[in-house]
Design a protein around this motif. Structure first.
Motif, mmCIF file in Angstrom:
data_model
loop_
_atom_site.group_PDB
_atom_site.id
_atom_site.type_symbol
_atom_site.label_atom_id
_atom_site.label_comp_id
_atom_site.label_asym_id
_atom_site.label_seq_id
_atom_site.Cartn_x
_atom_site.Cartn_y
_atom_site.Cartn_z
ATOM 1 N N TYR A 17 0.814 -1.212 0.000
ATOM 2 C CA TYR A 17 0.000 0.000 0.000
ATOM 3 C C TYR A 17 0.852 1.270 0.000
ATOM 4 C CZ TYR A 17 -3.600 -3.246 1.802
ATOM 5 O OH TYR A 17 -4.458 -4.292 1.992
ATOM 6 N N THR A 18 0.189 2.378 -0.371
ATOM 7 C CA THR A 18 0.781 3.714 -0.258
ATOM 8 C C THR A 18 0.016 4.507 0.798
ATOM 9 O OG1 THR A 18 1.519 3.785 -2.573
ATOM 10 C CG2 THR A 18 1.251 5.895 -1.443
ATOM 11 N N LEU A 19 0.740 5.020 1.777
ATOM 12 C CA LEU A 19 0.159 5.872 2.814
ATOM 13 C C LEU A 19 0.495 7.326 2.500
ATOM 14 C CD1 LEU A 19 -1.074 6.459 5.674
ATOM 15 C CD2 LEU A 19 1.248 6.116 6.574
ATOM 16 N N SER A 20 -0.523 8.178 2.451
ATOM 17 C CA SER A 20 -0.313 9.610 2.246
ATOM 18 C C SER A 20 -0.957 10.376 3.399
ATOM 19 C CB SER A 20 -0.923 10.072 0.917
ATOM 20 O OG SER A 20 -0.304 9.420 -0.178
ATOM 21 N N ILE A 21 -0.193 11.287 3.995
ATOM 22 C CA ILE A 21 -0.680 12.103 5.108
ATOM 23 C C ILE A 21 -0.587 13.569 4.709
ATOM 24 C CG2 ILE A 21 -0.383 12.709 7.540
ATOM 25 C CD1 ILE A 21 0.987 10.019 7.971
ATOM 26 N N ARG A 22 -1.692 14.274 4.863
ATOM 27 C CA ARG A 22 -1.735 15.706 4.540
ATOM 28 C C ARG A 22 -1.802 16.505 5.833
ATOM 29 N NH1 ARG A 22 -5.382 20.036 3.461
ATOM 30 N NH2 ARG A 22 -4.905 21.173 1.519
ATOM 31 N N LEU A 23 -0.865 17.446 5.983
ATOM 32 C CA LEU A 23 -0.769 18.251 7.188
ATOM 33 C C LEU A 23 -1.106 19.707 6.866
ATOM 34 C CD1 LEU A 23 2.616 16.862 8.575
ATOM 35 C CD2 LEU A 23 0.309 16.034 9.040
ATOM 36 N N GLY A 27 -6.487 21.141 9.454
ATOM 37 C CA GLY A 27 -6.799 19.774 9.844
ATOM 38 C C GLY A 27 -5.875 18.796 9.130
ATOM 39 N N PHE A 28 -5.770 17.594 9.653
ATOM 40 C CA PHE A 28 -4.964 16.538 9.056
ATOM 41 C C PHE A 28 -5.882 15.559 8.330
ATOM 42 C CE2 PHE A 28 -1.455 16.722 12.563
ATOM 43 C CZ PHE A 28 -1.123 18.001 12.146
ATOM 44 N N SER A 29 -5.349 14.901 7.327
ATOM 45 C CA SER A 29 -6.089 13.831 6.668
ATOM 46 C C SER A 29 -5.085 12.815 6.142
ATOM 47 C CB SER A 29 -6.963 14.381 5.529
ATOM 48 O OG SER A 29 -6.228 15.199 4.649
ATOM 49 N N ILE A 77 4.198 12.563 2.622
ATOM 50 C CA ILE A 77 3.747 13.629 3.511
ATOM 51 C C ILE A 77 3.496 14.858 2.649
ATOM 52 C CG2 ILE A 77 4.264 15.087 5.492
ATOM 53 C CD1 ILE A 77 4.092 12.198 6.288
ATOM 54 N N VAL A 78 2.262 15.361 2.664
ATOM 55 C CA VAL A 78 1.907 16.566 1.906
ATOM 56 C C VAL A 78 1.699 17.698 2.899
ATOM 57 C CG1 VAL A 78 0.278 17.608 0.283
ATOM 58 C CG2 VAL A 78 0.808 15.171 0.122
ATOM 59 N N TYR A 79 2.466 18.761 2.743
ATOM 60 C CA TYR A 79 2.411 19.890 3.676
ATOM 61 C C TYR A 79 1.759 21.083 2.989
ATOM 62 C CZ TYR A 79 3.931 23.426 7.048
ATOM 63 O OH TYR A 79 3.966 24.448 7.971
ATOM 64 N N GLU A 80 0.640 21.538 3.551
ATOM 65 C CA GLU A 80 -0.106 22.664 2.970
ATOM 66 C C GLU A 80 0.266 23.946 3.702
ATOM 67 O OE1 GLU A 80 -2.687 25.713 2.344
ATOM 68 O OE2 GLU A 80 -3.180 24.585 4.165
ATOM 69 N N SER A 81 0.861 24.888 2.958
ATOM 70 C CA SER A 81 1.318 26.149 3.540
ATOM 71 C C SER A 81 1.564 27.150 2.420
ATOM 72 C CB SER A 81 2.618 25.923 4.323
ATOM 73 O OG SER A 81 3.280 27.148 4.579
ATOM 74 N N PHE A 267 -7.959 18.154 -2.929
ATOM 75 C CA PHE A 267 -7.613 17.933 -4.328
ATOM 76 C C PHE A 267 -6.150 17.543 -4.492
ATOM 77 C CE2 PHE A 267 -6.760 18.942 -8.737
ATOM 78 C CZ PHE A 267 -7.892 18.470 -9.369
ATOM 79 N N ASP A 268 -5.270 18.092 -3.645
ATOM 80 C CA ASP A 268 -3.859 17.747 -3.782
ATOM 81 C C ASP A 268 -3.607 16.270 -3.495
ATOM 82 O OD1 ASP A 268 -4.395 17.998 -1.089
ATOM 83 O OD2 ASP A 268 -2.891 19.537 -0.705
ATOM 84 N N MET A 269 -4.400 15.680 -2.579
ATOM 85 C CA MET A 269 -4.237 14.254 -2.288
ATOM 86 C C MET A 269 -4.716 13.397 -3.455
ATOM 87 S SD MET A 269 -5.142 13.834 1.749
ATOM 88 C CE MET A 269 -4.303 12.251 1.844
#
Length: 277
Positions: A17-23, A27-29, A77-81, A267-269
């Protein structure tokens, strides 16, 4: 550290599997993608405590969900900033990435500067990430790859921009923020983030950029992605000034396992899955 996610996913094959975490401060997802069987994507959201730092919130996330501690084939890890800048590849020097970044953003204590290569755009995204957060993630998820939120957006929209022979503006809406990337047949013209709280704010920034880049009101296109509040009203207002306004819907063929409709998934995820960065 118990959760009910194990009832929905077979973690005996988590290494596939691929795990993707958005910070994000919003909020986190996270998503867990199974590419082997039915291309299923499990998606889950986790609220953050506004009184705690992102690092402290991340620790709580890892403590709550046992599924985040399995071995995965890939971890994103996707970082939104809004703290990022885009540099043409021909002018980018890794040893000077901090110099370039802080020429565009004010300095912040305890920040580390990273970069992502935009292979389809011949450019580099340089962005800041809190040092404590990066250290914590590297300790708990040592195999993780770090991406700024605009990286999958640029790579996804780059392909879309090559359709037709006109210019295109792609707008991704988040809560209180928009990311704008503009192209001319695959060539990246513009990329930036803006704080927007009202429809009037959105219109001001989008129409200013449209005019600044010399886009044509009749021929060129504006594409809206992300979570759109008052979508009908917003598009109506835009069409007073720009004829070609479209809503972006990813038709991915993925089987989303979530209490949220796919339109509510950041959308980025979604773009990250398709781009295979």
């Amino acid at each position: 550290m118990k959760d009910s996610i194990g009832d929905k996913i077979d973690f005996t094959i988590s290494h596939q599997y691929t795990l993707s975490i958005r910070l994000s401060t919003d909020g986190f997802s996270f998503s867990i993608y199974n590419p082997i069987n039915d291309h299923s994507v499990f998606f889950f959201e986790h609220a953050v405590d506004p009184d705690l730092s992102l690092t402290a919130n991340f620790k709580k996330l890892m403590e709550k969900y046992a599924c985040l501690h399995y071995t995965y084939k890939k971890i994103n890890i996707v970082y939104e900033s809004p703290r990022y800048t885009t540099v043409p590849l021909e002018f980018f020097e890794e040893e000077r990435q901090e110099v370039v970044f802080y020429q565009n953003h004010p300095g912040m204590p305890q920040e580390t500067v990273l970069y992502n290569l935009l292979r389809k755009n011949s450019a580099v995204v340089v962005f800041g990430l809190p040092k404590g957060l990066k250290k914590e993630m590297e300790e708990l998820l040592p195999a993780a790859l770090f991406y700024h939120t605009v990286t999958p957006l640029c790579e996804y929209f780059s392909d879309k921009s090559r359709m037709g022979n006109n210019k295109k503006m792609f707008v991704t809406l988040c809560r209180d923020r928009i990311y704008v990337v503009c192209y001319e047949r695959g060539k990246l013209l513009f990329s930036n983030a803006f704080t927007c709280k009202t429809i009037e704010d959105h219109l001001y920034y989008l129409l200013h950029i449209w005019k600044q880049l010399g886009f044509d009101q009749i021929r060129d296109e504006m594409h809206l992605a992300g979570i759109l509040t008052e979508k009908e009203k917003f598009t109506e207002e835009l069409k007073r000034f720009v004829k070609q306004v479209f809503i972006v819907n990813i038709r991915s063929g993925y089987n989303f396992i979530s209490s949220q409709p796919a339109s509510r998934i950041p959308f980025d995820m979604q773009a990250l899955l398709l781009c295979e960065l």
